[in-house]
Write an enzyme that holds these catalytic residues in place. Structure first.
Site, mmCIF file in Angstrom:
data_model
loop_
_atom_site.group_PDB
_atom_site.id
_atom_site.type_symbol
_atom_site.label_atom_id
_atom_site.label_comp_id
_atom_site.label_asym_id
_atom_site.label_seq_id
_atom_site.Cartn_x
_atom_site.Cartn_y
_atom_site.Cartn_z
ATOM 1 N N LYS A 52 0.468 -1.183 0.044
ATOM 2 C CA LYS A 52 0.239 -0.130 0.336
ATOM 3 C C LYS A 52 0.854 1.040 0.273
ATOM 4 C CE LYS A 52 -3.873 -2.270 2.180
ATOM 5 N NZ LYS A 52 -4.779 -2.592 3.522
ATOM 6 N N GLN A 96 -5.147 -1.703 10.108
ATOM 7 C CA GLN A 96 -5.300 -2.547 9.404
ATOM 8 C C GLN A 96 -5.237 -4.535 10.000
ATOM 9 O OE1 GLN A 96 -4.288 -3.242 6.175
ATOM 10 N NE2 GLN A 96 -3.701 -5.437 6.763
ATOM 11 N N ASP A 119 -11.458 2.438 3.338
ATOM 12 C CA ASP A 119 -11.806 0.240 3.346
ATOM 13 C C ASP A 119 -12.899 0.180 3.195
ATOM 14 O OD1 ASP A 119 -9.052 -1.193 3.827
ATOM 15 O OD2 ASP A 119 -8.841 -0.297 5.984
#
Ligand code: GUN
Length: 285
Positions: A52, A96, A119
């Site tokens: 990422k 995460q 997300d």
């Protein structure tokens, strides 16, 4: 050999487009920024987060990684999220997953400002995504990546029999919904499904996201089917393999995503796409 759905190639062209968009935003004084919160030392998470960060650097998005020890308190994470919610220089944030067991992931996700939830895990964005294809602007990245790769290869989902194996909030449930938004007939199988093969064998499109190496065998799919393999499993010899038995079915199916270089890079590209979308939206608020 079937058509290989080359996620890396499609993702790279999406990143190239995004680079142009970010340049245009920068000319207007908008500097898109993503913050990634990581708690603990999950090795798979470390790899994903590195991808990422690298992709952000490629397209010109500012990225910041905040590392916390595995014993960080839930309170400290919530406090940081609140701070990032109020920081105008931050357009998007992700936490995460998986989080250490003592932290309630649901509570953490709920704390994120939905406009910065790149997300697409917050109930606000999940609910919007359920309503229609037009409201998938901050949709979860892996499912969004799957729809983008199917679009790229001109797959018309309308009317297809689609089977999704796995019912996670990250992949299974949202991809089922996004396929429904595109007028597929969708069946969701999960760990309590009595006979997965009886469903998958008739499917035009199978999405498998169960985290079990080679779970989907060649005799569980029909000839010419499209297989989307979301699994990234590390085997004992260090190699990666998906949730589908790629070698056994590659000559039977019509299209298939490889692992690696399939869905994974699409997830990253869509995270960046969501970050640019969030930055644009926030600039108009
Ligand atoms: N863990 C596995 N996939 C994801 C993802 O898409 N987002 C976050 N935050 N964590 C993950």
């Amino acid at each position: 050999m079937s058509t290989l759905l080359n996620g890396r190639e499609v993702a790279n062209s999406l990143l190239e487009e995004l680079r142009g968009e970010v340049e245009a935003l920068k000319a207007k004084g908008i500097l898109p920024k993503l913050v990634v919160l990581v708690a603990g030392q999950d090795p798979a998470s470390a790899v994903y987060v590195r991808h990422k960060e690298k992709a952000c650097a490629k397209v010109g998005i500012i990225s910041e990684k905040l590392d916390y020890p595995a014993d960080v308190s839930e309170e400290e994470i919530l406090k940081k999220i609140e701070e990032l919610n109020n920081d105008e220089s931050v357009n998007g944030m992700i936490v995460q997953l998986p989080l250490p067991d003592h932290i309630d992931a649901g509570k953490v996700i709920k704390a994120i400002n939905p406009y910065k939830d790149v997300d697409g895990f917050h109930a606000y964005n999940v609910g919007k995504m359920m309503l229609s294809k037009d409201f998938e602007d901050l949709a979860p990245c892996t499912p969004k990546g799957i729809t983008k790769i199917l679009d790229h290869y001109d797959v018309d989902i309308k009317g297809m029999e689609a089977v999704v194996i796995g019912r996670s909030n990250i992949v299974g449930k949202p991809i089922a919904n996004m396929l429904l938004n595109r007028s597929a007939t969708v069946t969701i199988c999960h760990r309590h499904t009595r006979d997965v093969a009886s469903h998958s064998r008739d499917a035009d499109l199978v999405v498998v996201a169960v985290g079990i190496p080679k779970f989907l065998k060649a005799d569980m799919v029909k000839e010419g089917a499209i297989i989307i393999d979301v699994g990234i499993n590390r085997l004992e010899d260090g190699s990666l393999c998906g949730d589908a038995d790629f070698d056994a079915m590659k000559d039977k199916v019509g299209m298939i995503t490889p692992v690696p270089r399939g869905v994974g890079p699409m997830t990253v590209a869509c995270l960046l796409m969501n970050t640019v979308t969030a930055a644009k939206k926030q600039a108009t608020l």
